[in-house]
Design a protein around this motif. Structure first.
Motif, short mmCIF file in Angstrom:
data_model
loop_
_atom_site.label_atom_id
_atom_site.label_comp_id
_atom_site.label_asym_id
_atom_site.label_seq_id
_atom_site.Cartn_x
_atom_site.Cartn_y
_atom_site.Cartn_z
N ALA A 14 -80.07 4.71 15.54
CA ALA A 14 -80.92 3.68 16.13
C ALA A 14 -80.10 2.64 16.90
O ALA A 14 -80.48 2.23 18.01
N ASN A 34 -72.06 13.11 18.04
CA ASN A 34 -72.98 12.78 16.95
C ASN A 34 -73.13 14.02 16.08
O ASN A 34 -73.11 15.15 16.59
N THR A 36 -75.66 15.21 14.67
CA THR A 36 -76.82 15.96 15.16
C THR A 36 -76.81 15.88 16.69
O THR A 36 -77.10 14.83 17.26
N LYS A 39 -79.56 14.26 19.35
CA LYS A 39 -79.69 12.83 19.68
C LYS A 39 -78.82 12.43 20.87
O LYS A 39 -79.04 11.39 21.47
N THR A 69 -73.76 5.32 9.39
CA THR A 69 -74.58 4.71 8.35
C THR A 69 -73.84 3.83 7.36
O THR A 69 -74.21 2.69 7.14
N PHE A 233 -86.60 -1.46 12.21
CA PHE A 233 -85.26 -1.89 12.62
C PHE A 233 -84.22 -1.42 11.59
O PHE A 233 -83.14 -1.00 11.96
N LYS A 241 -78.05 -1.39 1.21
CA LYS A 241 -76.61 -1.08 1.21
C LYS A 241 -75.78 -2.36 1.35
O LYS A 241 -74.77 -2.52 0.67
N1 LIG Z 1 -80.35 -1.03 12.30
C1 LIG Z 1 -79.90 -2.25 12.50
O1 LIG Z 1 -80.65 -3.18 12.83
C2 LIG Z 1 -78.41 -2.53 12.35
C3 LIG Z 1 -77.92 -3.74 12.85
C4 LIG Z 1 -76.56 -4.01 12.75
C5 LIG Z 1 -75.74 -3.11 12.12
N2 LIG Z 1 -76.25 -1.96 11.60
C6 LIG Z 1 -75.32 -1.02 10.95
O2 LIG Z 1 -75.03 0.00 11.88
C7 LIG Z 1 -74.81 1.24 11.21
C8 LIG Z 1 -75.73 2.28 11.80
O3 LIG Z 1 -77.07 1.84 11.65
P1 LIG Z 1 -78.29 2.56 12.41
O4 LIG Z 1 -79.45 1.65 12.28
O5 LIG Z 1 -77.86 3.04 13.76
O6 LIG Z 1 -78.48 3.82 11.44
P2 LIG Z 1 -79.15 5.26 11.76
O7 LIG Z 1 -80.15 5.16 12.82
O8 LIG Z 1 -79.54 5.81 10.45
O9 LIG Z 1 -77.91 6.12 12.33
C9 LIG Z 1 -76.86 6.51 11.50
C10 LIG Z 1 -75.83 7.33 12.25
O10 LIG Z 1 -74.80 7.75 11.31
C11 LIG Z 1 -74.67 9.18 11.37
N3 LIG Z 1 -74.27 9.70 10.07
C12 LIG Z 1 -74.84 9.46 8.86
N4 LIG Z 1 -74.19 10.11 7.89
C13 LIG Z 1 -73.18 10.80 8.50
C14 LIG Z 1 -72.15 11.64 8.03
N5 LIG Z 1 -71.99 11.93 6.71
N6 LIG Z 1 -71.28 12.18 8.93
C15 LIG Z 1 -71.41 11.89 10.24
N7 LIG Z 1 -72.36 11.08 10.76
C16 LIG Z 1 -73.24 10.55 9.90
C17 LIG Z 1 -76.04 9.66 11.82
O11 LIG Z 1 -75.90 10.97 12.34
P3 LIG Z 1 -77.20 11.94 12.48
O12 LIG Z 1 -77.86 11.55 13.76
O13 LIG Z 1 -76.61 13.30 12.49
O14 LIG Z 1 -78.07 11.68 11.27
C18 LIG Z 1 -76.37 8.61 12.88
O15 LIG Z 1 -75.68 8.85 14.07
C19 LIG Z 1 -75.02 0.95 9.71
O16 LIG Z 1 -73.77 0.70 9.11
C20 LIG Z 1 -75.87 -0.31 9.74
O17 LIG Z 1 -75.72 -1.08 8.55
C21 LIG Z 1 -77.56 -1.64 11.74
#
Ligand SMILES: NC(=O)c1ccc[n+]([C@@H]2O[C@H](COP(=O)([O-])OP(=O)(O)OC[C@H]3O[C@@H](n4cnc5c(N)ncnc54)[C@H](OP(=O)(O)O)[C@@H]3O)[C@@H](O)[C@H]2O)c1
Length: 295
Positions: A14, A34, A36, A39, A69, A233, A241
């Motif tokens: 995301a 990535n 997957t 995406k 993640t 979001f 976490k």
């Molecule tokens: N969402 C927010 O508002 C926000 C804001 C600031 C910071 N963050 C931080 O940013 C980070 C990502 O958040 P997000 O919202 O983008 O999460 P997300 O949409 O769930 O995306 C997670 C990403 O991590 C990859 N991933 C997960 N497990 C993996 C593994 N074992 N090996 C390789 N790749 C893996 C996923 O790959 P796949 O596509 O293959 O599943 C995807 O590309 C987190 O640490 C979060 O705390 C998030």
């Protein structure tokens, strides 16, 4: 340090997909990876390069971003024969913009140093909504010269870039920010549920909150979800976490974090909400309503 000709981006979730696109739109030559591949397709169509493994990506870029993640996702991508560490070029900078355990981040910085590259913890604050309006903030921990070398690239992510200190200090700061964020959003949901039970219309409360002094940026984009559940979001799993990171840190330091602990308990209740896959403000609000006998 290497002249910045190519930028790598691993993790197109995301947040990552939107940030990678901003870097590309700012004129950087971006290659991505990535887990997957599907995406990545829209970004490849937009002109970005593709690497088959984290190692291949790291071996072809001067600056590498990772946006994954959690701690175990970073470890899975860093280590092993196809991992980032096997490919990093001497003089390259790896900026991890994920929110992971500070100890793991510092340990990774040591491993990267041994390869002749540099590691910065660069967590970001904001959401896909914040990114869309160009208001993300970036905090930086690590070697100041490495930070200054990539500072302009970081400004393509968002306008508020702050150097915090040595490796680990930016990710610690992000833990503090998200502790306050999750507590504030949970308190907001608690207040709304409380006065709904007393008979106040939910839409009216939300509207009043948005016009009040507690209408922070995060309440600004999350509060409307209680009226119109159109976006996610961060779900409860991803958001909790960060409270767990704070609780683990507190346990290690012998510090009390009672509001964090109480909020994490509420998020446990939210995990069994029917809306647990929605944004966490929606699932925690539903959990309060359930506990109050409203649903
Ligand atoms: N969402 C927010 O508002 C926000 C804001 C600031 C910071 N963050 C931080 O940013 C980070 C990502 O958040 P997000 O919202 O983008 O999460 P997300 O949409 O769930 O995306 C997670 C990403 O991590 C990859 N991933 C997960 N497990 C993996 C593994 N074992 N090996 C390789 N790749 C893996 C996923 O790959 P796949 O596509 O293959 O599943 C995807 O590309 C987190 O640490 C979060 O705390 C998030």
């Amino acid at each position: 340090m290497r002249e910045i000709e190519r930028v790598g981006f691993a993790g197109l979730g995301a947040m990552g997909a939107g940030i990678a696109r901003r870097l590309h739109d700012a004129g950087h030559h971006v290659a991505c990876w990535n887990r997957t591949r599907a995406k990545a397709e829209p970004l490849i169509e937009a002109g970005m390069g593709w690497a088959g493994t984290p190692r291949e990506l790291a071996s072809s870029v001067d600056v590498l971003f990772t946006m994954l993640t959690n701690t175990s996702a970073i470890e899975a991508t860093a280590y092993g024969p196809d991992g980032v560490l096997a490919g990093l070029r001497e003089g390259a900078v790896w900026a991890d913009i994920s929110t992971i355990a500070p100890d793991t981040s510092v340990a990774l910085a040591e491993r990267v140093r041994a390869t002749g590259a540099h590691f910065l913890d660069c967590p970001v604050s904001g959401s896909p909504a914040t990114l869309a309006v160009g208001q993300m903030s970036v905090m930086v921990g690590g070697d100041r010269a490495a930070f200054e070398h990539i500072e302009e690239v970081l400004h393509a992510i968002g306008p508020k870039v702050t150097y915090i200190g040595r490796n680990g200090q930016a990710i610690l700061t992000k833990v503090a920010i998200n502790l306050a964020l999750v507590v504030a959003v949970t308190a907001f949901a608690e207040g709304v549920a409380l006065v709904e039970k007393a008979g106040v219309d939910r839409e009216a409360v939300v509207d009043a909150v948005l016009k009040s002094v507690i209408a922070s940026p995060v309440i600004g984009y999350r509060a409307p979800l209680l009226v119109d559940d159109t976006d996610v979001f961060a779900d409860v799993e991803l958001q909790q976490k960060d409270l767990v990171l704070a609780q683990e840190l507190a346990r290690r330091l012998g510090m009390a974090v009672p509001t964090c602990a109480a909020t994490s308990e509420m998020l446990n209740a939210a995990r069994s909400s029917a809306t647990a896959d929605r944004d966490f403000v929606v699932s925690v609000h539903e959990a309060y309503r359930r506990m109050g006998g409203m649903d």
